[in-house]
Design a protein around this motif. Structure first.
Motif, PDB file in Angstrom:
ATOM      1  N   GLN A  12      45.712  42.438  43.714  1.00  0.00           N
ATOM      2  CA  GLN A  12      44.994  41.714  42.326  1.00  0.00           C
ATOM      3  C   GLN A  12      43.603  42.453  41.862  1.00  0.00           C
ATOM      4  O   GLN A  12      43.100  43.471  43.067  1.00  0.00           O
ATOM      5  N   ALA A 155      40.025  34.505  36.559  1.00  0.00           N
ATOM      6  CA  ALA A 155      41.027  34.429  37.662  1.00  0.00           C
ATOM      7  C   ALA A 155      40.384  35.455  38.329  1.00  0.00           C
ATOM      8  O   ALA A 155      40.442  35.369  40.274  1.00  0.00           O
ATOM      9  N   GLU A 156      39.532  36.513  38.476  1.00  0.00           N
ATOM     10  CA  GLU A 156      39.860  37.425  39.247  1.00  0.00           C
ATOM     11  C   GLU A 156      38.374  37.087  40.323  1.00  0.00           C
ATOM     12  O   GLU A 156      38.219  37.249  41.599  1.00  0.00           O
ATOM     13  N   ASN A 158      37.700  33.757  40.846  1.00  0.00           N
ATOM     14  CA  ASN A 158      38.190  32.997  41.963  1.00  0.00           C
ATOM     15  C   ASN A 158      38.535  33.007  43.117  1.00  0.00           C
ATOM     16  O   ASN A 158      38.322  32.787  44.143  1.00  0.00           O
TER      17      ASN A 158
END
Length: 279
Positions: A12, A155-156, A158
């Protein structure tokens, strides 16, 4: 103690740009950082390591940068509000004038809480090369990056929020943070790297810099934490006196390759050798 080979997995990415961030080193760190109940990071920075940990139940994450910790704390408590503020900055202030106005309001302490957190995120994604740098008066002083369409890392963010429920974030230096480490803890330290001989290095991430005395104090604090039962991992440069310092204190040294990401031109970013010291 034998260590496993790097594991192939998808990691991630953090939502912040971070000079010296450890995203590119994660396969090596993944195999060298041991499992434990809690992971403690005295230099959390962009957060690549804890975001990708599946070996620890909880996290104590510290940094001397109060703006960074405020952002992390605000995203943990009111993520929707911070995201809303940040989207507004991204949409309205993507030019030199808007950037400088936001930076001035930020430095004049005209923002607080969620708005200040969002401004820090905006500045990070719009400033030159994502550098986080302050002058001696504590003012953020990085210039505008002139990016055509800075990426909004929804997205990162989240992914961070999902992990943040297991985290405690504190604005503290490494000395205070490491006093909290003991049995069952794993400590990962990513201090400002000791410059190699003949180079200037980058140590003014916070006002006051990071000196050789700080490097020695860090090792002393880590040894004390190890004596209380913690496992310790430190990454640093291959500066000869760093290697000597770690060897003197009984660390096992591992040489790893890392892609440097502080150059302004991607074509000039180079692979360098780092040390990962394990106690």
């Amino acid at each position: 103690m034998p260590v496993s080979e790097p594991v192939s997995r998808i990691y991630q990415r953090p939502f912040l740009k971070w000079a010296g961030g450890k995203y590119s080193l994660l396969p090596e760190l993944d195999r060298l950082i041991p499992a434990g109940k809690r992971l403690i990071e005295p230099f959390v920075g962009g957060g690549s390591v804890f975001l990708n940990s599946d070996k620890h139940e909880s996290f104590l994450l510290a940094d001397v940068n109060g703006d960074l910790i405020n952002l992390y704390q605000m995203l943990t408590v009111v993520p929707e509000l911070v995201t809303e503020w940040a989207r507004g900055f991204f949409e309205k202030l993507n030019d030199d004038g808007g950037y400088m106005d936001c930076r001035e309001d930020f430095n004049q302490q005209k923002m607080a809480g969620p708005e200040r957190a969002a401004a820090f995120l905006y500045l990070n994604r719009h400033c030159f090369n994502g550098l986080i740098r302050y002058n001696l008066e504590g003012r953020f002083n990085v210039g505008y990056g002139h990016y055509r369409a800075p990426y909004f890392p929804a997205a990162e963010i989240n992914a961070f929020v999902a992990v943040s429920r297991r985290c405690v974030f504190i604005n503290a230096g490494f000395r205070r943070t490491l006093t909290l480490a003991g049995e069952g803890d794993v400590v990962y330290c990513d201090p400002p790297y000791e410059p190699l001989p003949g180079t200037a290095g980058f140590t003014n991430y916070a006002a006051g810099g990071f000196t050789w005395e700080d490097q020695k104090d860090l090792v002393r604090c880590c040894v004390a934490a190890h004596q209380r039962g913690a496992r310790v991992v430190i990454s640093n440069s291959t500066a000869p006196r760093v290697i000597e310092l770690y060897e003197q204190h009984g660390f096992d040294l591992h040489h790893v390759s890392a892609r440097r990401a502080i150059s302004s031109k991607g074509s000039t970013r180079e692979t360098a050798n780092d040390i990962v010291a394990v106690l």
